[in-house]
Design a protein around this motif. Structure first.
Motif, PDB file in Angstrom:
ATOM      1  N   ALA A 225     -11.080 -18.337 -19.848  1.00  0.00           N
ATOM      2  CA  ALA A 225     -10.063 -17.281 -19.852  1.00  0.00           C
ATOM      3  C   ALA A 225      -9.905 -16.647 -18.487  1.00  0.00           C
ATOM      4  O   ALA A 225      -8.815 -16.170 -18.134  1.00  0.00           O
ATOM      5  N   SER A 226     -10.978 -16.624 -17.691  1.00  0.00           N
ATOM      6  CA  SER A 226     -10.899 -16.008 -16.374  1.00  0.00           C
ATOM      7  C   SER A 226      -9.913 -16.734 -15.476  1.00  0.00           C
ATOM      8  O   SER A 226      -9.266 -16.123 -14.605  1.00  0.00           O
ATOM      9  N   ALA A 227      -9.770 -18.041 -15.682  1.00  0.00           N
ATOM     10  CA  ALA A 227      -8.874 -18.813 -14.824  1.00  0.00           C
ATOM     11  C   ALA A 227      -7.421 -18.421 -15.028  1.00  0.00           C
ATOM     12  O   ALA A 227      -6.618 -18.465 -14.089  1.00  0.00           O
ATOM     13  N   SER A 228      -7.073 -17.992 -16.258  1.00  0.00           N
ATOM     14  CA  SER A 228      -5.675 -17.644 -16.533  1.00  0.00           C
ATOM     15  C   SER A 228      -5.463 -16.141 -16.682  1.00  0.00           C
ATOM     16  O   SER A 228      -4.361 -15.709 -17.012  1.00  0.00           O
ATOM     17  N   ALA A 229      -6.514 -15.360 -16.456  1.00  0.00           N
ATOM     18  CA  ALA A 229      -6.404 -13.911 -16.628  1.00  0.00           C
ATOM     19  C   ALA A 229      -5.579 -13.299 -15.511  1.00  0.00           C
ATOM     20  O   ALA A 229      -5.483 -13.833 -14.398  1.00  0.00           O
ATOM     21  N   ALA A 230      -4.982 -12.150 -15.823  1.00  0.00           N
ATOM     22  CA  ALA A 230      -4.191 -11.432 -14.826  1.00  0.00           C
ATOM     23  C   ALA A 230      -5.098 -10.882 -13.728  1.00  0.00           C
ATOM     24  O   ALA A 230      -6.312 -10.770 -13.886  1.00  0.00           O
ATOM     25  N   GLU A 231      -4.478 -10.528 -12.613  1.00  0.00           N
ATOM     26  CA  GLU A 231      -5.239 -10.001 -11.482  1.00  0.00           C
ATOM     27  C   GLU A 231      -5.902  -8.675 -11.864  1.00  0.00           C
ATOM     28  O   GLU A 231      -5.315  -7.842 -12.525  1.00  0.00           O
ATOM     29  N   GLY A 232      -7.148  -8.523 -11.430  1.00  0.00           N
ATOM     30  CA  GLY A 232      -7.881  -7.303 -11.720  1.00  0.00           C
ATOM     31  C   GLY A 232      -8.647  -7.336 -13.018  1.00  0.00           C
ATOM     32  O   GLY A 232      -9.254  -6.344 -13.402  1.00  0.00           O
ATOM     33  N   ILE A 233      -8.626  -8.483 -13.714  1.00  0.00           N
ATOM     34  CA  ILE A 233      -9.348  -8.622 -14.979  1.00  0.00           C
ATOM     35  C   ILE A 233     -10.496  -9.606 -14.794  1.00  0.00           C
ATOM     36  O   ILE A 233     -10.297 -10.727 -14.335  1.00  0.00           O
ATOM     37  N   THR A 234     -11.697  -9.196 -15.143  1.00  0.00           N
ATOM     38  CA  THR A 234     -12.870 -10.075 -15.139  1.00  0.00           C
ATOM     39  C   THR A 234     -13.540  -9.971 -16.492  1.00  0.00           C
ATOM     40  O   THR A 234     -13.423  -8.960 -17.185  1.00  0.00           O
ATOM     41  N   MET A 235     -14.240 -11.027 -16.887  1.00  0.00           N
ATOM     42  CA  MET A 235     -14.889 -11.021 -18.197  1.00  0.00           C
ATOM     43  C   MET A 235     -16.182 -11.813 -18.140  1.00  0.00           C
ATOM     44  O   MET A 235     -16.388 -12.658 -17.264  1.00  0.00           O
ATOM     45  N   ARG A 236     -17.066 -11.506 -19.064  1.00  0.00           N
ATOM     46  CA  ARG A 236     -18.352 -12.198 -19.166  1.00  0.00           C
ATOM     47  C   ARG A 236     -18.885 -12.032 -20.582  1.00  0.00           C
ATOM     48  O   ARG A 236     -18.409 -11.186 -21.354  1.00  0.00           O
ATOM     49  N   GLY A 237     -19.916 -12.818 -20.937  1.00  0.00           N
ATOM     50  CA  GLY A 237     -20.537 -12.711 -22.236  1.00  0.00           C
ATOM     51  C   GLY A 237     -21.326 -11.414 -22.360  1.00  0.00           C
ATOM     52  O   GLY A 237     -21.837 -10.872 -21.375  1.00  0.00           O
ATOM     53  N   VAL A 238     -21.449 -10.924 -23.584  1.00  0.00           N
ATOM     54  CA  VAL A 238     -22.124  -9.640 -23.768  1.00  0.00           C
ATOM     55  C   VAL A 238     -23.622  -9.742 -23.485  1.00  0.00           C
ATOM     56  O   VAL A 238     -24.259  -8.737 -23.150  1.00  0.00           O
ATOM     57  N   GLU A 239     -24.208 -10.934 -23.613  1.00  0.00           N
ATOM     58  CA  GLU A 239     -25.637 -11.061 -23.313  1.00  0.00           C
ATOM     59  C   GLU A 239     -25.909 -10.708 -21.854  1.00  0.00           C
ATOM     60  O   GLU A 239     -26.851  -9.986 -21.540  1.00  0.00           O
ATOM     61  N   GLU A 240     -25.071 -11.226 -20.967  1.00  0.00           N
ATOM     62  CA  GLU A 240     -25.218 -10.902 -19.551  1.00  0.00           C
ATOM     63  C   GLU A 240     -24.967  -9.413 -19.310  1.00  0.00           C
ATOM     64  O   GLU A 240     -25.683  -8.763 -18.544  1.00  0.00           O
ATOM     65  N   ALA A 241     -23.953  -8.872 -19.981  1.00  0.00           N
ATOM     66  CA  ALA A 241     -23.642  -7.453 -19.806  1.00  0.00           C
ATOM     67  C   ALA A 241     -24.780  -6.577 -20.335  1.00  0.00           C
ATOM     68  O   ALA A 241     -25.125  -5.559 -19.728  1.00  0.00           O
ATOM     69  N   GLU A 242     -25.367  -6.972 -21.476  1.00  0.00           N
ATOM     70  CA  GLU A 242     -26.473  -6.196 -22.031  1.00  0.00           C
ATOM     71  C   GLU A 242     -27.677  -6.202 -21.096  1.00  0.00           C
ATOM     72  O   GLU A 242     -28.345  -5.181 -20.913  1.00  0.00           O
ATOM     73  N   GLU A 243     -27.977  -7.375 -20.510  1.00  0.00           N
ATOM     74  CA  GLU A 243     -29.115  -7.459 -19.587  1.00  0.00           C
ATOM     75  C   GLU A 243     -28.903  -6.536 -18.386  1.00  0.00           C
ATOM     76  O   GLU A 243     -29.821  -5.846 -17.943  1.00  0.00           O
ATOM     77  N   GLU A 244     -27.681  -6.525 -17.865  1.00  0.00           N
ATOM     78  CA  GLU A 244     -27.397  -5.664 -16.713  1.00  0.00           C
ATOM     79  C   GLU A 244     -27.488  -4.196 -17.101  1.00  0.00           C
ATOM     80  O   GLU A 244     -28.040  -3.373 -16.359  1.00  0.00           O
TER      81      GLU A 244
END
Length: 842
Positions: A225-244
């Motif tokens: 999805a990141s490849a086709s996302a609009a500018e200024g939008i980033t995404m990641r899995g919640v596991e990585e987000a939870e660890e951070e």
């Protein structure tokens, strides 16, 4: 001689060492388990943020987006099923049984049926609560609660509070693993988001969450999805987000972890000193046996093997007992907290590899290391000469160790004082580092030179003790000075605990006095209640609030002084200042035609002390206003006559109030937050318009509470080291009884009573405790004062405060503990018959 014929010392003779190791290892286990509990709770808090989601989406918002009054569209994510915002909002909610501020989150779409109780909200007048929020408000499904949201007003007056009465339709479970309970949450949905969060319905946030279809890999979906996302939008899995997020939470506890680690090291170091003394006691009891073994052909290696095997066995027994005790204590604490309602049910103790392995390794390692010196003494036992204990070596002069210690003390004190001076001159970071290094170096020097100091200090203590205890105290002083190395080791164990306890006590009290003095300088009035309009008896209503001491009416208004903003003036009479201010001496500076303000505020408005401002008054004429700078006062005070002269009727009412002091009858059962809540409740009542409060007293009391909690925690932790040190006192006295068996027998034969023998041992324990405690009080006070000056001196004027009452308590407890530690050795010495003891048989 066969190795198998060399018998081990009975374990009962190592009971003191086993207890010491068990105490220290239990302490280590508790610290590890506390860390495990904290990590589990923080990870649970992190997972709660992303509950029910598979993806985290971050979208940059423009200033226009942030100012939007319409809902923002959800970010488009290819491959996502549902997308919803993660608002960062808190709402105030209340019920008939409780109130507070709660985090507002969105209930994940599709999970409306997965509630612990009840169902999802069907209308804007219903709401779902988390279990912790329901418990805090003491409500269940079907009960009403009141929420002050940001949506459209429910009354005819659009300016009134948007207070809504909602019905609890469902309760969601707190996240698994939340040992201390989850964050209380109001879980919103599309049907009530606008009513509670305003017209944007919580969409003005840069964090959104999303789910992906079952069986899909969230990381793969995010990458695609990141490849086709609009500018200024980033995404990641919640596991990585939870660890951070968990890592971010844990960073705030890094300093606390270091502090706890220091106390663990202190407890282990004190244990090592005590264990070394314990093995020395055991070897003194086994001197004849070791000599006999050497006579029968035992080699030094075999004797060394005896001591090593004893050390390993004692270390394993003590460490195992400590591990079990530590885990049981934590489990008992969790059960007790659950019984008191602090936790949601009884949580199991978080056993881990490190909570078992680390205390075991620490106990065995410390025991073996502490036994090295006694082991070396055991291998030096000669076959014939050791049949009678050798007299202790006499230390004369400083020696190499004493010289090194003296040099370390001088250099350490110089670094400590120099670091403090640097901090006072604005070089805070380098000054603090130098002060810490100087403290460590100087204390190490004290430990090294302690052997040399023990003899004269013991003699001095004996002379003072003889005034109360007579001959037994004088003999006790001679016994302490007879073996200064062993006495110094015992004194060192006591010195560590008392020094640190004193340092923390003096430091905390000085910090409290310093911060209180600074807050008194900045905000000397506990409460300033302002409003566009208020009842004529507003001051009387405020004074009538339970927990309030006094309140007086005043006025406020703005004047132009040539700065970029107007200066707000508050009126108060000198009598009012004397009654309600924490700095009543300000009243002497408050006079007609004078404005009283602090240095920072003077710099903010471009004025200076003694300057005379020419201001246009309400009558259109020019009036002089003299500037009086008072410390760092964060408000501008004038007399009522001066304010009326300058502004006339162009003022608004205020109430200046003073809280009753904590601990007094007026404040019994009332904390500062309840007091502020009562003020807010009053200011929201009829007659008050546009009211706002500035509770400066809350900040003062919060600092005091934080310092008291920190001091309580550190004293409790250091108590472990003190308990271990007391075992060391008992061991040293026991060794003295063994070495002086013949002398004690001679004293008994010459007519010394059992009571006098016990008194002699009691005075010996008291003298050891007195030397360690007095040195600890002196050194700890010095470290506490200089340390706080280094930490706070660059920011605040430090008010050095010595809590004499607490230091006296520390001294009395140390002396009492020394006397208590002498009970068993005293009984052993008194029970020996004169004739039997003269043989000095084992």
């Amino acid at each position: 001689m066969a190795r198998s014929t060399v018998k081990l010392t009975p374990v009962r003779r190592h009971l003191a060492a086993v207890v010491t190791i068990a105490l220290s290892c239990a302490f280590v286990a508790i610290m590890v388990l506390a860390g495990n509990l904290m990590q589990a709770s923080l990870r649970s808090q992190a997972s709660q943020i992303y509950e029910g989601a598979d993806l985290e989406i971050q979208r940059e918002l423009s200033d226009e987006d942030w100012a939007s009054e319409e809902p923002l569209p959800a970010p488009e994510v290819e491959g996502a099923e549902a997308v919803w915002p993660a608002p960062r909002s808190y709402l105030e909610a209340s019920s008939t049984s409780g109130d507070g501020f709660f985090e507002a989150t969105m209930l994940p779409p599709g999970q409306e049926g997965a509630l612990e109780e009840g169902s999802a909200a069907g209308t804007e007048s219903e709401i779902v609560l988390s279990r912790s929020a329901a418990d805090a408000l003491e409500v269940g499904v079907g009960d009403p609660i009141t929420v002050e949201g940001s949506g459209p007003a429910t009354g005819e007056d659009p300016a009134q509070e948007t207070e809504r009465t909602l019905t609890v339709s469902g309760i969601a479970a707190d996240p698994a693993g939340a040992v201390f309970g989850g964050t209380p949450r109001l879980m919103l949905q599309d049907v009530n988001a606008v009513a509670l969060l305003g017209p944007t319905a919580g969409t003005t946030t840069d964090i959104w969450l999303a789910t992906v279809p079952d069986g899909e890999d969230p990381a793969a979906v995010a990458e695609a999805a990141s490849a086709s996302a609009a500018e200024g939008i980033t995404m990641r899995g919640v596991e990585e987000a939870e660890e951070e997020a968990a890592g971010s939470f844990m960073q705030g506890f890094g300093a606390l972890g270091m502090i706890l680690g220091v106390f663990v090291v202190i407890a282990l170091f004190t244990s090592a000193v005590v264990i070394a003394n314990t093995f020395a006691v055991t070897l003194a009891q086994r001197t004849r046996s070791l000599a006999l073994l050497r006579t029968l052909g035992a080699t030094r290696a075999q004797v060394r093997s005896v001591v090593l095997r004893e050390s390993l066995l004692v270390g394993l027994l003590g460490a195992a007992a400590g591990v079990v005790a530590g885990h049981l204590l934590v489990q008992a604490a969790l059960a007790g907290a659950a019984g008191l309602g602090w936790l949601n049910g009884v949580a199991p103790v978080p056993v881990s590899l490190w909570s078992v392995l680390l205390p075991l390794l620490a106990g065995v390692a410390i025991t073996v290391l502490a036994s090295l010196a006694p082991m070396r003494s055991a291998t030096r036992v000669a076959p014939l000469q050791a049949l009678r204990p050798q007299p202790p070596a006499v230390t004369r002069g400083l020696g190499v160790r004493g010289v090194l210690g003296l040099v370390a003390v001088v250099l350490g004190v110089a670094a400590l004082v120099g670091g403090t001076a640097l901090a006072l001159n604005g070089v805070a970071a380098l000054g603090i580092l130098a002060a810490i290094g100087g403290g460590v170096l100087s204390f190490t020097g004290v430990m090294l030179v302690l052997v040399t100091l023990t003899r004269p200090l013991a003699a001095l203590a004996a002379r003072l003790g003889a005034l109360l205890g007579g001959l037994p105290a004088r003999i006790a002083g001679a016994n302490v000075a007879r073996n200064p190395r062993r006495s110094a080791a015992t004194i060192a164990a006591l010195l560590i605990g008392t020094t640190l306890m004193t340092m923390m006590t003096v430091g905390a009290r000085t910090a409290e006095a310093t911060l209180t003095s600074e807050l008194d300088s900045r905000r000397p009035i506990d409460l300033v209640l302002s409003a566009e309009a208020m009842p004529e008896d507003a001051a009387e209503q405020v004074a009538a609030i339970e927990g309030m001491d006094a309140a007086h009416a005043g006025e406020r208004g703005d004047v132009e002084v040539g700065a970029g903003e107007p200066m707000t003036l508050y009126s108060a009479t000198p009598e009012t200042v004397r009654e309600i201010s924490h700095r009543p001496e300000m009243a002497d500076e408050l006079a007609d035609g004078t404005v009283l303000l602090g240095q920072e505020r003077a710099e903010r408005f471009g004025v200076h002390d003694g300057q005379v401002l020419s201001l246009e008054g309400a009558d259109g004429q020019s009036h002089d206003l003299r500037v009086q700078v008072d410390a760092n006062l964060q408000m501008s005070l004038v007399t009522p006559a001066t304010l009326e002269q300058l502004l006339g009727e162009g003022t608004t009412p205020v109430v200046l109030a003073d809280f009753a002091d904590p601990g007094t009858a007026e404040r019994e059962g009332i904390d500062v937050f309840e007091l502020i809540s009562s003020v807010d409740e009053l200011s929201a009542s009829e007659g008050f318009e546009g009211a706002s409060s500035d509770p400066g007293g809350a900040e003062r009391e919060s600092y005091a509470q934080i310092l008291d909690v920190l001091l309580g925690i550190t004293v409790a932790l250091l108590a472990v080291a003190v308990v271990v040190a007391l075992v060391g006192v008992a061991n040293t006295l026991s060794l003295g009884v063994i070495e002086r068996t013949g002398e004690n027998a001679l004293l008994r034969a010459l007519g010394t009573t059992r009571r006098q023998m016990r008194a002699m041992l009691g005075w010996e324990g008291v003298l050891l405790a007195a030397v360690g405690a007095v040195l600890g009080l002196l050194i700890g006070s010095l470290y506490g004062v200089l340390g706080i000056i280094a930490l706070l001196g660059s920011t605040y004027p430090v008010s050095i405060t010595i809590p004499w009452d607490r230091l006296v308590i520390v001294l009395v407890l140390a002396l009492a503990a020394g006397a208590l530690a002498s009970v068993l050795p005293g009984r052993a010495a008194a029970r020996t018959a004169p004739a039997a003891a003269l043989a000095s048989a084992e």
